[in-house]
Design a protein around this motif. Structure first.
Motif, PDB file in Angstrom:
ATOM      1  N   LYS A 125      24.189 -11.284  18.941  1.00 36.82           N
ATOM      2  CA  LYS A 125      23.009 -12.113  18.855  1.00 36.82           C
ATOM      3  C   LYS A 125      22.796 -12.611  17.274  1.00 36.82           C
ATOM      4  O   LYS A 125      22.387 -13.661  17.259  1.00 36.82           O
ATOM      5  CB  LYS A 125      21.985 -11.174  18.983  1.00 36.82           C
ATOM      6  CG  LYS A 125      21.669 -10.922  20.370  1.00 36.82           C
ATOM      7  CD  LYS A 125      20.387 -10.063  20.771  1.00 36.82           C
ATOM      8  CE  LYS A 125      20.080 -10.024  22.203  1.00 36.82           C
ATOM      9  NZ  LYS A 125      18.825  -9.120  22.396  1.00 36.82           N
ATOM     10  N   SER A 126      23.487 -11.909  16.273  1.00 38.60           N
ATOM     11  CA  SER A 126      23.345 -12.249  15.055  1.00 38.60           C
ATOM     12  C   SER A 126      24.115 -13.332  14.537  1.00 38.60           C
ATOM     13  O   SER A 126      24.129 -13.715  13.424  1.00 38.60           O
ATOM     14  CB  SER A 126      23.376 -10.915  14.068  1.00 38.60           C
ATOM     15  OG  SER A 126      24.701 -10.504  14.060  1.00 38.60           O
ATOM     16  N   GLU A 127      25.272 -13.550  15.563  1.00 29.61           N
ATOM     17  CA  GLU A 127      26.372 -14.456  15.191  1.00 29.61           C
ATOM     18  C   GLU A 127      26.374 -16.041  16.014  1.00 29.61           C
ATOM     19  O   GLU A 127      26.315 -15.604  17.182  1.00 29.61           O
ATOM     20  CB  GLU A 127      27.519 -14.068  14.941  1.00 29.61           C
ATOM     21  CG  GLU A 127      27.894 -12.763  13.932  1.00 29.61           C
ATOM     22  CD  GLU A 127      29.099 -12.122  14.017  1.00 29.61           C
ATOM     23  OE1 GLU A 127      29.631 -11.926  15.281  1.00 29.61           O
ATOM     24  OE2 GLU A 127      29.706 -11.487  12.981  1.00 29.61           O
ATOM     25  N   PRO A 276      36.094 -12.613  12.383  1.00 30.37           N
ATOM     26  CA  PRO A 276      34.814 -12.279  12.515  1.00 30.37           C
ATOM     27  C   PRO A 276      34.721 -12.556  14.043  1.00 30.37           C
ATOM     28  O   PRO A 276      35.204 -13.453  14.695  1.00 30.37           O
ATOM     29  CB  PRO A 276      34.029 -13.114  11.665  1.00 30.37           C
ATOM     30  CG  PRO A 276      34.852 -13.409  10.570  1.00 30.37           C
ATOM     31  CD  PRO A 276      36.296 -13.695  11.267  1.00 30.37           C
ATOM     32  N   ASN A 277      33.695 -11.786  14.674  1.00 33.84           N
ATOM     33  CA  ASN A 277      33.404 -12.088  16.354  1.00 33.84           C
ATOM     34  C   ASN A 277      33.157 -13.561  16.516  1.00 33.84           C
ATOM     35  O   ASN A 277      33.512 -13.937  17.512  1.00 33.84           O
ATOM     36  CB  ASN A 277      32.114 -11.364  16.550  1.00 33.84           C
ATOM     37  CG  ASN A 277      32.462  -9.722  16.921  1.00 33.84           C
ATOM     38  OD1 ASN A 277      33.587  -9.482  17.240  1.00 33.84           O
ATOM     39  ND2 ASN A 277      31.441  -9.101  16.540  1.00 33.84           N
ATOM     40  N   LYS A 278      32.409 -14.271  15.554  1.00 35.58           N
ATOM     41  CA  LYS A 278      31.792 -15.636  15.945  1.00 35.58           C
ATOM     42  C   LYS A 278      32.924 -16.597  15.827  1.00 35.58           C
ATOM     43  O   LYS A 278      32.828 -17.702  16.536  1.00 35.58           O
ATOM     44  CB  LYS A 278      30.793 -15.993  14.831  1.00 35.58           C
ATOM     45  CG  LYS A 278      31.456 -16.078  13.402  1.00 35.58           C
ATOM     46  CD  LYS A 278      30.388 -16.500  12.519  1.00 35.58           C
ATOM     47  CE  LYS A 278      30.711 -16.386  10.997  1.00 35.58           C
ATOM     48  NZ  LYS A 278      29.770 -16.966  10.130  1.00 35.58           N
ATOM     49  N   ALA A 339      36.207  -1.230  13.060  1.00 33.29           N
ATOM     50  CA  ALA A 339      35.432  -2.028  14.226  1.00 33.29           C
ATOM     51  C   ALA A 339      35.514  -3.295  14.138  1.00 33.29           C
ATOM     52  O   ALA A 339      35.258  -3.766  12.987  1.00 33.29           O
ATOM     53  CB  ALA A 339      34.100  -1.315  14.208  1.00 33.29           C
ATOM     54  N   LEU A 340      35.650  -3.947  15.461  1.00 34.18           N
ATOM     55  CA  LEU A 340      35.608  -5.343  15.256  1.00 34.18           C
ATOM     56  C   LEU A 340      34.631  -6.208  14.839  1.00 34.18           C
ATOM     57  O   LEU A 340      34.573  -7.152  14.051  1.00 34.18           O
ATOM     58  CB  LEU A 340      35.792  -5.923  16.718  1.00 34.18           C
ATOM     59  CG  LEU A 340      37.021  -5.784  17.407  1.00 34.18           C
ATOM     60  CD1 LEU A 340      37.194  -6.359  18.947  1.00 34.18           C
ATOM     61  CD2 LEU A 340      38.296  -6.100  16.439  1.00 34.18           C
ATOM     62  N   GLU A 341      33.140  -5.147  14.552  1.00 29.25           N
ATOM     63  CA  GLU A 341      32.085  -5.835  14.102  1.00 29.25           C
ATOM     64  C   GLU A 341      31.997  -5.934  12.724  1.00 29.25           C
ATOM     65  O   GLU A 341      31.142  -6.533  12.098  1.00 29.25           O
ATOM     66  CB  GLU A 341      31.004  -5.122  14.756  1.00 29.25           C
ATOM     67  CG  GLU A 341      30.519  -5.236  16.040  1.00 29.25           C
ATOM     68  CD  GLU A 341      31.519  -4.712  17.132  1.00 29.25           C
ATOM     69  OE1 GLU A 341      31.984  -5.706  18.127  1.00 29.25           O
ATOM     70  OE2 GLU A 341      32.081  -3.925  17.063  1.00 29.25           O
TER      71      GLU A 341
END
Length: 344
Positions: A125-127, A276-278, A339-341
């Motif tokens: 949600k934050s990315e 990064p996830n995004k 962690a991936l996050e």
């Protein structure tokens, strides 16, 4: 598509402590596939009395070698229906219960599922996810991490590893090895490739990705330099002198071993987890595309380079192996256990 989806999927479903080892299965599948294909090719060649253009089942032997690839392709397609969806994707579309079930399967019952789901959901949600429009806009390519991924992919190919497999039979035939024997030598190289991959699987989560990459680069420099020296000698009756011939054969196996225990595995592991996830999907896609372009460049250029000067060609590959060391030391960060996050 598989080269992008495979490492991304494995990274998303694997627990951080085992992600490197599980990511190594991508490369393990590749090297086992290479070994099996070369064994099949050797069998087909023998069935055609050692003639690559000999007739077999109404086709030339080389056509049969290509045709049998339909079998693993069909198996790959069928087996893809039974793998579970990525829990991160399920959370992104609101299917939390199914995500919890899969997290339980892959991370164990002792994991705090609510905390894991909340952590993943919050990160998503934050990315803002990078879209195709963002890619075209150009800002994506200003991110250093994207170019580091591209660099890893290009170095993996520019050391000439696929020359060792695509042209292995032709290479040994060019120095006087019998065609049937050259297929056997190619198969032994694949066995060494598998051994190196197993070594990487054992150590990638223990000592980390960067140390393995550096160790592998040093070993590749040694192997490639020895090959360059061996092929600098003139052929005698169509063959290398005995000493140089044996050194070339041993050096080729040294090169493949050190590639397999390092860059063959760690690049795919890095690409699956370093972004990064995004931007993970987009960046992994770009890096994989760069890898295939580099693969093509090396593959297409080798015949002309070999005709020009085979020894100098291996000097070029040696130089890229050497340059990969400062590249890793300066630009590549360790991702072991994160962690991936946490990737930023």
């Amino acid at each position: 598509m598989a080269s992008v989806i495979g490492p991304a999927y494995i990274a998303e479903v694997a627990p951080p402590a085992y992600r490197g080892r599980l990511g190594s299965f991508q490369q393990a599948a590749i090297v086992i596939g290479i070994a099996v294909s070369q064994l099949v090719n050797w069998g087909v060649l023998n069935a055609a009395d050692g003639d690559q253009r000999g007739k077999l089942m109404g086709l030339e032997a080389w056509q049969v070698m290509l045709g049998v690839m339909v079998i693993p392709a069909v198996l790959y397609g069928l087996l893809s229906f039974v793998i579970p969806e990525s829990p991160r994707f399920l959370i992104s579309v609101g299917k939390h219960e199914r995500a919890r079930e899969i997290l339980t399967e892959v991370e164990g019952k002792d994991v705090d599922l609510d905390a894991r789901v909340t952590e993943i959901e919050h990160a998503m949600k934050s990315e803002h996810k990078s879209s195709f429009k963002d890619l075209l806009g150009g800002s994506f390519f200003f991110k250093p991490i994207v170019w580091i991924g591209i660099g890893l992919s290009v170095f993996q190919q520019f050391v000439g590893i696929n020359v060792a497999f695509y042209y292995s039979s032709t290479l040994w035939q060019s120095v006087g090895v019998d065609p049937t024997d050259s297929f056997f030598y190619s198969f032994t190289t694949s066995i060494i490739n598998i051994v190196g991959t197993v070594i990487a699987m054992i150590f990638v989560d223990r000592i980390g990705r960067r140390p393995l990459a550096i160790i592998g680069s040093v070993g590749m420099v040694v192997g490639l330099a020895l090959e360059a020296w061996a092929f600098s000698h003139h052929l005698v009756d169509g063959k290398l002198p005995a000493t140089q011939g044996w050194i070339a054969l041993i050096a080729a196996h040294i090169f493949v071993l050190f590639f397999a225990l390092s860059w063959g595995v760690v690049v795919w592991v890095f690409l699956g987890e370093m972004f990064p996830n995004k931007i993970r999907a987009a960046a992994l896609g770009v890096a994989a595309a760069a890898q295939w372009i580099a693969n093509w460049a090396i593959t297409a250029s080798f015949p002309s380079l070999a005709d020009w000067n085979l020894s100098a060609t291996y000097v070029i590959y040696t130089a890229f192996a050497a340059l990969s060391i400062p590249f890793v030391l300066k630009f590549v960060k360790e991702t072991k256990g994160k962690a991936l996050e946490e990737m930023g």
